[in-house]
Design a protein around this motif. Structure first.
Motif, PDB file in Angstrom:
ATOM      1  N   LYS A 254       0.833  -1.209   0.000  1.00  0.00           N
ATOM      2  CA  LYS A 254       0.000   0.000   0.000  1.00  0.00           C
ATOM      3  C   LYS A 254       0.868   1.260   0.000  1.00  0.00           C
ATOM      4  O   LYS A 254       0.585   2.237  -0.736  1.00  0.00           O
ATOM      5  N   LEU A 255       1.932   1.283   0.754  1.00  0.00           N
ATOM      6  CA  LEU A 255       2.822   2.445   0.768  1.00  0.00           C
ATOM      7  C   LEU A 255       3.498   2.632  -0.588  1.00  0.00           C
ATOM      8  O   LEU A 255       3.652   3.768  -1.062  1.00  0.00           O
ATOM      9  N   ARG A 256       3.882   1.560  -1.229  1.00  0.00           N
ATOM     10  CA  ARG A 256       4.507   1.668  -2.550  1.00  0.00           C
ATOM     11  C   ARG A 256       3.513   2.171  -3.586  1.00  0.00           C
ATOM     12  O   ARG A 256       3.869   2.967  -4.476  1.00  0.00           O
ATOM     13  N   GLN A 257       2.275   1.734  -3.512  1.00  0.00           N
ATOM     14  CA  GLN A 257       1.252   2.237  -4.434  1.00  0.00           C
ATOM     15  C   GLN A 257       1.011   3.730  -4.234  1.00  0.00           C
ATOM     16  O   GLN A 257       0.849   4.487  -5.216  1.00  0.00           O
ATOM     17  N   ASP A 258       1.008   4.190  -2.996  1.00  0.00           N
ATOM     18  CA  ASP A 258       0.837   5.616  -2.736  1.00  0.00           C
ATOM     19  C   ASP A 258       2.012   6.429  -3.270  1.00  0.00           C
ATOM     20  O   ASP A 258       1.834   7.526  -3.820  1.00  0.00           O
ATOM     21  N   ILE A 259       3.217   5.908  -3.115  1.00  0.00           N
ATOM     22  CA  ILE A 259       4.391   6.631  -3.612  1.00  0.00           C
ATOM     23  C   ILE A 259       4.352   6.747  -5.130  1.00  0.00           C
ATOM     24  O   ILE A 259       4.733   7.783  -5.703  1.00  0.00           O
ATOM     25  N   LEU A 260       3.862   5.707  -5.811  1.00  0.00           N
ATOM     26  CA  LEU A 260       3.728   5.798  -7.263  1.00  0.00           C
ATOM     27  C   LEU A 260       2.691   6.855  -7.667  1.00  0.00           C
ATOM     28  O   LEU A 260       2.835   7.506  -8.711  1.00  0.00           O
ATOM     29  N   LEU A 261       1.662   7.034  -6.851  1.00  0.00           N
ATOM     30  CA  LEU A 261       0.685   8.090  -7.123  1.00  0.00           C
ATOM     31  C   LEU A 261       1.244   9.476  -6.830  1.00  0.00           C
ATOM     32  O   LEU A 261       0.803  10.471  -7.428  1.00  0.00           O
ATOM     33  N   MET A 262       2.206   9.581  -5.925  1.00  0.00           N
ATOM     34  CA  MET A 262       2.834  10.868  -5.623  1.00  0.00           C
ATOM     35  C   MET A 262       3.883  11.259  -6.660  1.00  0.00           C
ATOM     36  O   MET A 262       4.203  12.437  -6.807  1.00  0.00           O
TER      37      MET A 262
END
Length: 451
Positions: free
Chosen positions: A308-316
């Motif tokens: 989940k943290l990696r998916q958020d970083i890709l969105l950032m």
């Protein structure tokens, strides 16, 4: 005259140690000559009264002749070739055996023996005219400058004495060896395998048996057996093959196959070649966990949080690419050690899994996630202006795709409140408008039709 009398009296009291029972004058006389009898009273005059006498008739003057100052010291070597040094070493060994145990002289002789052997090794392995770079079997060897670090040669298993020996290290796989062992190397550099075929053996200890190896070492082809005759067969837990004691030093390493299938991080015994390969591959993201073992995410809760943290970083990431302040601050360099985290959310390295198991990756990634979100939502006005408003309720604060209470449309990337998106039975309003616009364009008659 007084001085001559005192000197004669002193010579009478202190006997000369060089004079034997028969004095030197007897040797100088011929066979037919007679030696006159001279008494001490006739030879030496009497001292005047009041003068002190030097009376030491029983004491022989010690001139240091009791020690042998002319014999060669133990271990003294003036040899310039190997043969003379070997002879000096054998003599020093014999002296050590003859000296008393635990005596100071024996300890000094042992020290001299060590110096002799180091000198012999230096003559056998000269460090003159040695090139700084040697290329062999895709190894790129550089001559080491360190003289104080003690290493072990990967070829002959002997200690490398950097003070007197020349040794090389491969910059690709960190293979260390003496200069005299370079031409004996038969195994190519494992860094070439990492560059051309970077993948793991994902079967747990795929053993095939000693008969498939013709009862020989898998690397140097030396004869081996489980009985230890002529050499002990040691199994590598990574490859499943058997090696001799020169190629397998019982080094311990974490096996990737046991990690992805069993979540087992216990180090196992591997060969030297496998250890170097695993060390070079530990940071390479080559494990696609969703394909190898998708059930691992339901078994390990930490992996779900990391994903989940990696998916958020890709969105950032798109915010930072188009933000001048973020580019000047180099925010994405916070993940320079894990570059694959800003490229995808599927690939993992063994080092990532080790950090997840130790609890380090979750903490560090949460801190980076908080830093990135703070820049977008609070610090930078340009990034704040790129936020979204829920088109279903038209209420609430500005939304961002990485917020925990939002949902993102997979087709148009529009952002909504999660409750509004799932409660609404219709499709995405933005996608609906786009579809209606496309339909109107296709239904609108052309100018030729109207004419």
């Amino acid at each position: 005259m007084e001085y001559d009398e005192k000197l004669a009296r002193f010579r009478q009291a202190h006997l000369n140690p060089f004079n034997k029972q028969s004095g030197p004058r007897q040797h100088e006389q011929g066979p037919g000559e007679e030696v006159p009898d001279v008494t001490p009273e006739e030879a030496l005059p009497e001292l005047p009264p009041g003068e002190p006498e030097f009376c030491c008739p029983e004491r022989v003057m010690d001139l240091g002749l009791s020690e042998d100052h002319f014999s060669r010291p133990v271990g003294l070597f003036l040899a310039s070739d190997v043969q003379q040094l070997r002879q000096a070493i054998e003599e020093c060994k014999q002296v050590i055996l003859e000296l008393p145990e635990q005596s100071e002289k024996q300890k000094d002789a042992v020290v001299r023996l060590i110096h002799l052997r180091l000198k012999l090794q230096e003559l056998k392995d000269p460090n003159e005219d040695e090139p700084n770079i040697r290329v062999l079997l895709e190894h790129r060897f550089y001559k080491e400058k360190s003289k104080s670090v003690k290493q072990t040669c990967d070829k002959c298993n002997a200690i490398i004495w950097g003070l007197i020996q020349t040794w090389y290290t491969c910059t690709g796989c960190y293979y260390r060896c003496h200069s005299k062992c370079l031409n004996l190397i038969s195994k190519p550099c494992v860094s070439s395998k990492v560059s051309h075929q970077a993948e793991y053996e994902l079967n747990i200890c795929p053993e095939t048996g000693l008969d498939s190896q013709d009862y020989r070492c898998a690397e140097c082809r030396a004869p081996i057996s489980l009985r230890g005759v002529p050499s002990e067969a040691r199994q590598c837990d990574y490859t499943g093959q058997y090696y001799c004691s020169h190629c397998h030093w019982n080094d311990l390493a974490v096996i990737p196959a046991r990690v992805v299938h069993n979540w087992d991080f216990e180090p196992r015994k591997v060969s030297r070649c496998s250890m170097r390969y695993l060390a070079l591959m530990v940071s390479r993201p080559v494990l696609r966990l969703r394909e190898i073992n998708p059930l691992l995410f339901s078994y390990v809760e930490e992996l779900v949080e990391i994903r989940k943290l990696r998916q958020d970083i890709l969105l950032m990431k798109p915010y930072f690419i188009t933000c001048r302040e973020a580019m000047e601050a180099r925010l994405l360099l916070q993940l320079q050690d894990r570059q694959h985290f800003v490229e995808n959310d599927e690939m993992y390295s063994v080092q990532d899994l080790l950090d997840v198991h130790a609890g380090r990756l979750g903490c560090s990634l949460t801190e980076i996630h908080t830093l990135f979100a703070k820049h977008i939502k609070l610090d930078c006005e340009r990034c704040q202006a790129k936020g979204f408003v829920c088109e279903l309720c038209r209420e609430g604060d500005v939304l961002f795709p990485f917020d925990s209470h939002t949902s993102v449309c997979a087709d148009c990337s529009a952002v909504f409140h999660r409750d509004c998106y799932y409660d609404n039975s219709t499709t995405c309003p933005k996608c609906a408008r786009l579809s209606l616009r496309k339909q109107s364009l296709f239904q609108e008659p052309g100018p030729d039709v109207e004419a």
